[in-house]
Design a protein around this motif. Structure first.
Motif, mmCIF file in Angstrom:
data_model
loop_
_atom_site.group_PDB
_atom_site.id
_atom_site.type_symbol
_atom_site.label_atom_id
_atom_site.label_comp_id
_atom_site.label_asym_id
_atom_site.label_seq_id
_atom_site.Cartn_x
_atom_site.Cartn_y
_atom_site.Cartn_z
ATOM 1 N N LEU A 241 0.787 -1.182 -0.027
ATOM 2 C CA LEU A 241 0.011 0.073 0.038
ATOM 3 C C LEU A 241 0.798 1.219 0.010
ATOM 4 C CD1 LEU A 241 -2.532 -0.861 2.603
ATOM 5 C CD2 LEU A 241 -3.046 -0.957 0.387
ATOM 6 N N ALA A 242 0.277 2.152 -0.667
ATOM 7 C CA ALA A 242 1.025 3.530 -0.825
ATOM 8 C C ALA A 242 -0.043 4.769 -0.669
ATOM 9 C CB ALA A 242 1.930 3.795 -1.965
ATOM 10 N N PRO A 243 0.007 5.475 0.342
ATOM 11 C CA PRO A 243 -1.093 6.605 0.362
ATOM 12 C C PRO A 243 -0.709 7.646 -0.650
ATOM 13 C CG PRO A 243 -0.307 6.196 2.710
ATOM 14 C CD PRO A 243 0.566 5.217 1.309
ATOM 15 N N ILE A 244 -2.012 7.950 -1.463
ATOM 16 C CA ILE A 244 -1.663 8.883 -2.427
ATOM 17 C C ILE A 244 -1.235 10.373 -2.159
ATOM 18 C CG2 ILE A 244 -3.411 7.748 -3.937
ATOM 19 C CD1 ILE A 244 -5.286 10.161 -3.230
ATOM 20 N N ASP A 245 -1.161 10.579 -0.743
ATOM 21 C CA ASP A 245 -0.809 11.918 -0.500
ATOM 22 C C ASP A 245 0.704 11.818 -0.303
ATOM 23 O OD1 ASP A 245 -0.385 10.448 1.961
ATOM 24 O OD2 ASP A 245 -1.861 11.600 3.038
ATOM 25 N N GLY A 246 1.289 10.713 -0.370
ATOM 26 C CA GLY A 246 2.762 10.603 -0.314
ATOM 27 C C GLY A 246 3.348 10.260 1.052
ATOM 28 N N SER A 247 2.497 10.105 1.847
ATOM 29 C CA SER A 247 3.139 9.823 3.231
ATOM 30 C C SER A 247 3.519 8.230 3.227
ATOM 31 C CB SER A 247 2.013 9.983 4.336
ATOM 32 O OG SER A 247 0.614 9.375 4.003
#
Length: 319
Positions: free
Chosen positions: A34-40
């Motif tokens: 998983l990769a949050p789209i806000d870059g966190s």
């Protein structure tokens, strides 16, 4: 291994992303990073450098207080012991875990720590193990702490994307295509659930019809992924092995699943053994709406969170 290999003198920082085990349809056989789209960064980090002697361990991060207070009881310390034993070396290392994933969350918390640590150690010692060998070590160590080897968190955390477990003689897993326009909304309510106890909720035996349905849904989902048939993939993304027995044990899950369906989300499931849930859509505005609903109605304890994610295609890496 050779006793003349070089050892890095500089501080190295490694990040290992959170992961969804099972992905609903693939109990113990499918996982995704998983990769949050806000870059966190939703995952643990490990910092490593050379030391004069011994294993000098420390832990920091939002969830460090939930870990054993004695360093030798921490799985990252144990990873260092395990790795050095494999190399038959007595080098000193300084290793620090930044614990950013909650324990017992269904987001591959232990896998993130293990993968980050072993990847960092392998980089620090100039990569004595190739990709498949290192993955094997990760699975072996994860098996030591969970009493059985499951790659559905370790493999996607390490390699990224969506991974299908093969357990073949020379290959533990293989990447399968994912849907680039899907948004995965994940929400952790702030409580912890024991993976072992959640496994105890599952029946010891299943009806033949359930076994057939499980095989049909998983194989059809993999087929749809290769065909890039999103509607078929969504139709097949059903959990007949675990969710029917675990849903009631996760506070608020069934209500959230029903509410998300009313919002228009395509499907909702349990990440790993819970309590984190995932919900899928191809509409970013709807994903943000679902996230807001979950923040208001599913998050029940301090530390809970929700993120709109894509799949992390990079996996574990130096940062």
């Amino acid at each position: 291994m050779s006793q003349t290999m070089n050892v890095s003198q500089e501080l190295l920082t490694v990040y290992a992303p959170a992961s969804m085990g099972n992905v609903g349809v693939g109990f113990d056989l499918l996982g995704a990073a998983l990769a949050p789209i806000d870059g966190s960064l939703l995952g643990d980090r490990v910092m490593i450098s050379k030391a004069k002697s011994g294993i000098n361990f420390s832990q920091i991060g939002q969830w460090a207080h939930k870990l054993p207070s004695q360093g030798k009881d921490n799985i990252v310390y144990q990873c260092a012991e395990f790795f050095l034993q494999k190399l038959q070396r007595e080098d000193g290392v300084t290793i620090c875990l930044e614990k950013n994933l909650p324990v017992g969350s269904g987001l591959g918390s232990s896998a993130s720590s293990v993968v980050a640590a072993l990847y960092a150690l392998n980089e620090h010692f100039d990569q004595p193990f190739d990709e498949q060998a290192l993955l094997g070590l990760m699975g072996e160590f994860e098996g030591k702490i969970s009493d059985s080897v499951h790659y559905d968190n370790v493999a996607p955390c390490y390699l990224g994307g969506m991974q299908l477990m093969l357990n073949a003689r020379d290959k533990a897993c293989a990447a399968i295509p994912s849907f680039d326009n899907w948004y995965w909304v994940v929400a952790y309510p702030g409580i912890s659930l024991s993976t072992a106890k959640m496994r105890e909720l599952l029946p010891a035996q299943y009806d033949k019809s359930v076994a057939i349905d499980f095989g049909r849904y998983l194989s059809a989902f993999v087929h749809a992924s290769y065909q890039q048939d999103a509607s078929l993939a969504i139709e097949m993304l059903k959990d007949v092995l675990a969710e029917p027995y675990r849903a009631a044990a996760i506070p608020g899950y069934t209500e959230a699943r029903d509410a998300l369906a009313e919002l228009g989300m395509l499907t909702t499931g349990i990440s790993g053994s819970g309590p984190t849930l995932f919900s899928v859509t191809d509409d970013l505005a709807l994903a943000e709406q679902a996230k807001d609903w979950l923040m208001k109605h599913y998050i029940s304890q301090p530390g809970g969170f929700a993120h709109v994610c894509k799949l992390d295609q990079l996996g574990t890496r130096c940062v």
